[in-house]
Design an enzyme around this catalytic site. Sequence first.
Site, PDB file in Angstrom:
ATOM      1  N   HIS A 191       1.895   4.760  -1.719  1.00  0.00           N
ATOM      2  CA  HIS A 191       1.776   5.884  -2.357  1.00  0.00           C
ATOM      3  C   HIS A 191       2.001   6.629  -3.261  1.00  0.00           C
ATOM      4  O   HIS A 191       3.180   7.232  -3.307  1.00  0.00           O
ATOM      5  CB  HIS A 191       0.734   6.545  -1.744  1.00  0.00           C
ATOM      6  CG  HIS A 191      -0.723   5.746  -1.149  1.00  0.00           C
ATOM      7  ND1 HIS A 191      -1.826   5.425  -1.510  1.00  0.00           N
ATOM      8  CD2 HIS A 191      -0.921   5.776   0.780  1.00  0.00           C
ATOM      9  CE1 HIS A 191      -2.203   4.559  -1.037  1.00  0.00           C
ATOM     10  NE2 HIS A 191      -1.603   4.682   0.058  1.00  0.00           N
ATOM     11  N   GLU A 251       0.922  -1.092  -0.391  1.00  0.00           N
ATOM     12  CA  GLU A 251       0.334  -0.146  -0.420  1.00  0.00           C
ATOM     13  C   GLU A 251       0.764   0.985   0.374  1.00  0.00           C
ATOM     14  O   GLU A 251       1.165   1.898   0.903  1.00  0.00           O
ATOM     15  CB  GLU A 251      -0.966   0.006   1.288  1.00  0.00           C
ATOM     16  CG  GLU A 251      -1.961   1.095   1.230  1.00  0.00           C
ATOM     17  CD  GLU A 251      -2.758   1.550   2.547  1.00  0.00           C
ATOM     18  OE1 GLU A 251      -3.507  -0.214   3.013  1.00  0.00           O
ATOM     19  OE2 GLU A 251      -2.835   2.268   2.633  1.00  0.00           O
ATOM     20  N   HIS A 254      -9.582   0.899  -0.731  1.00  0.00           N
ATOM     21  CA  HIS A 254      -9.068   2.201   0.600  1.00  0.00           C
ATOM     22  C   HIS A 254      -9.470   2.889   0.659  1.00  0.00           C
ATOM     23  O   HIS A 254     -10.595   3.446  -0.019  1.00  0.00           O
ATOM     24  CB  HIS A 254      -7.642   2.696  -0.021  1.00  0.00           C
ATOM     25  CG  HIS A 254      -6.422   3.549   0.521  1.00  0.00           C
ATOM     26  ND1 HIS A 254      -6.997   4.873   0.856  1.00  0.00           N
ATOM     27  CD2 HIS A 254      -5.667   2.710   1.079  1.00  0.00           C
ATOM     28  CE1 HIS A 254      -5.646   5.421   1.292  1.00  0.00           C
ATOM     29  NE2 HIS A 254      -5.332   4.438   1.339  1.00  0.00           N
ATOM     30  N   ASP A 301       2.026   2.026   3.573  1.00  0.00           N
ATOM     31  CA  ASP A 301       1.191   3.102   3.686  1.00  0.00           C
ATOM     32  C   ASP A 301       2.212   4.663   3.531  1.00  0.00           C
ATOM     33  O   ASP A 301       1.885   5.447   4.140  1.00  0.00           O
ATOM     34  CB  ASP A 301       0.167   3.383   4.963  1.00  0.00           C
ATOM     35  CG  ASP A 301      -0.975   4.147   4.593  1.00  0.00           C
ATOM     36  OD1 ASP A 301      -0.470   4.271   3.426  1.00  0.00           O
ATOM     37  OD2 ASP A 301      -1.268   4.988   5.140  1.00  0.00           O
TER      38      ASP A 301
HETATM   39 MN    MN Z   1      -3.038   3.904   2.752  1.00  0.00          MN
END
Ligand code: MN
Length: 331
Positions: free
Chosen positions: A9, A7, A168, A293
């Site tokens: 980004h 995950e 998400h 994340d």
């Molecule tokens: Mn995220």
Amino acid sequence: MRVVAVEEHMATEAFLRVAHGLEVVPGDETEMELMRTLERAPASRARLTDLDARLREMDALGQDMAVLSLNPPGVQPYPAADAVPLARDFNDALAAVVRRHPGRFGGLATVAPQDPAAAAAEIERAMGTLGLHGIMVNSHTGGRYLDEPEFAPLLAAAEEQHAPVYLHPRAPSALAPYRDYGLPGAIWGYQAEAGLHAMRLILSGALDRHPELTVVLGHLGEGIPYWLRRIDNRHAFAARTAGAATPMPRLSLTPSEYFRRNFVITTSGIDDPDVLALALRAVGEDNIMFAIDYPYEDPAGALAFLRDLPLTEAQRTAIGHRTAERVFGIA
Ligand code: MN
């Protein structure tokens, strides 16, 4: 140990330039004001867009691979006419990054659920021509959820193309009680919203219509593993007592059976060994993937969490990379 984080980004300068010039659909203004502020701040903008720096950081930490996705909430706050080409252009750029660094970067395509037919076509292109590894959907689109009939083509395409759907979080669609105290964000609103979306997919019968669909949830399942027994129990009760005012779709499985069959969860943003132990008992290591994340959580802390957990080696390698390789078809 090989480490794949799922995950992670990013954004491109081209995407941010175009997206920040677009009108946002009604209801999404506050969320986008916050996200745009963050994307404009030089430090966080660089962390999203500078993938050479990202590779150096991964090298320093011993992280082998990052499965990249567009910074949330992607193209979903924009009118369909803007969102569809924006998603295509971003996916082209993402695929180019993945092609330049095979083995280091994977990619989850962005789609515009606002136009379900275009989203379905883009899933086919992303998994075919572009060679990407799945898609990310940032929960609701204009207050609509993927179990609703208009999105059936999107779910059918994801199932057909073996594209896992990473569901998400984003700020909740019904914002009123969340407006204070930072509640719309990851303090509470994010998990409430994404957990709600997953429960809608389960309770609607969407997973009877799309039994091969894989849905990925971050944050160790957005609270659902904690509630599984009660969800089954209360679902049975609600199904028994359903009346005309509260119709319940007939399901072929119990909610927890769908959760174990169709969902895979990730460790993004969670560094609590007790919560991981609960998740392991609920779904097992073959349904858990490591995630950081990035850029919202500290990569060093997340990697230390993975390395120091009291796990068997089989559990650690499944969470560290094997589950992700199976789910996303990573060699
Ligand atoms: Mn995220």
